[in-house]
Design a protein around this motif. Sequence first.
Motif, PDB file in Angstrom:
ATOM      1  N   HIS A 186      49.985  30.455  59.918  1.00 35.25           N
ATOM      2  CA  HIS A 186      50.305  30.001  58.570  1.00 35.25           C
ATOM      3  C   HIS A 186      51.014  28.647  58.585  1.00 35.25           C
ATOM      4  CE1 HIS A 186      49.207  34.133  57.964  1.00 35.25           C
ATOM      5  NE2 HIS A 186      49.322  34.012  56.651  1.00 35.25           N
ATOM      6  N   ASP A 239      49.788  25.174  56.719  1.00 33.04           N
ATOM      7  CA  ASP A 239      50.673  24.290  55.951  1.00 33.04           C
ATOM      8  C   ASP A 239      50.582  22.849  56.454  1.00 33.04           C
ATOM      9  OD1 ASP A 239      51.523  26.401  54.411  1.00 33.04           O
ATOM     10  OD2 ASP A 239      53.387  26.714  55.527  1.00 33.04           O
ATOM     11  N   ARG A 289      51.240  29.254  47.626  1.00 33.10           N
ATOM     12  CA  ARG A 289      51.328  29.857  48.958  1.00 33.10           C
ATOM     13  C   ARG A 289      51.883  31.267  48.794  1.00 33.10           C
ATOM     14  NH1 ARG A 289      55.056  30.159  53.404  1.00 33.10           N
ATOM     15  NH2 ARG A 289      54.200  29.417  55.395  1.00 33.10           N
TER      16      ARG A 289
END
Length: 255
Positions: free
Chosen positions: A139, A143, A160
């Motif tokens: 993750h 990003d 998100r």
Amino acid sequence: MWDPTQYSHFRDERKRPFFELLMRVDVDAPRHVADLGCGTGDLTRVLAGRWKDARVYGVDSSDAMVEEARRRPPPESLRFEVADLAGWQPPAPLDVLVSNAALHWVPDHGALLKQLAAKLAPDGVLAFQVPANFEAPSHRLIDDVRALPRFAPKLESVRRGHAETLATYEALLSGLGLTVDAWETAYLHVLPGEDAVLQWLMGTTLRPVLSALGPEEGRGFLDTLKPLLRQAYPKHERGTPYLFTRRFVVARRVR
């Protein structure tokens, strides 16, 4: 935005937390049961099978998911609906409200849990599971790619996912008059196939990203992300190990 076929990859790994959550739901004969964020409806049918005398409602905001859920005719006791899970209103107070891997898409969990608790009947149970992998390498790499100048303008408004701490969930729900059982589990999945972690993410976390980017830029995003994931999660002969953490809450209304 949601693709039932892509989501169904790694079906067994995605189903396991649902059954572990359900094992802690101690309700004998509920009259009204809901599954918020029901997806393709496979697990909603499990609820209808467990509580055969209950009215069961499967709710999802995705037309594609609900269409897939309705493809196999449901029993008379089960109804699938397209609706926002926070705003949906049941026809009667719920004895059991289940949500499996869906609430992390909704902002402001304090307000959300207040809405969900208000849907419960006296002695009703709210049971949910949320992914808590947002600080994992997978993750964080997403990003990083989202922040690149090529993609950032289109993705600035794309939400998100997030999960609160167990202590926060306990405090919020206790304040609403519920008793709380909360725990966390880390699963080590060994995923088969090529670029397995990418395939996993394409079924869930990357869906809103790819939807916002469109086909061409979406392919560019995946081409940028793929080698980063390969480096962070090397493939072995037995598959690709992927550690994934989830948080579970079962809360009963006592007032």
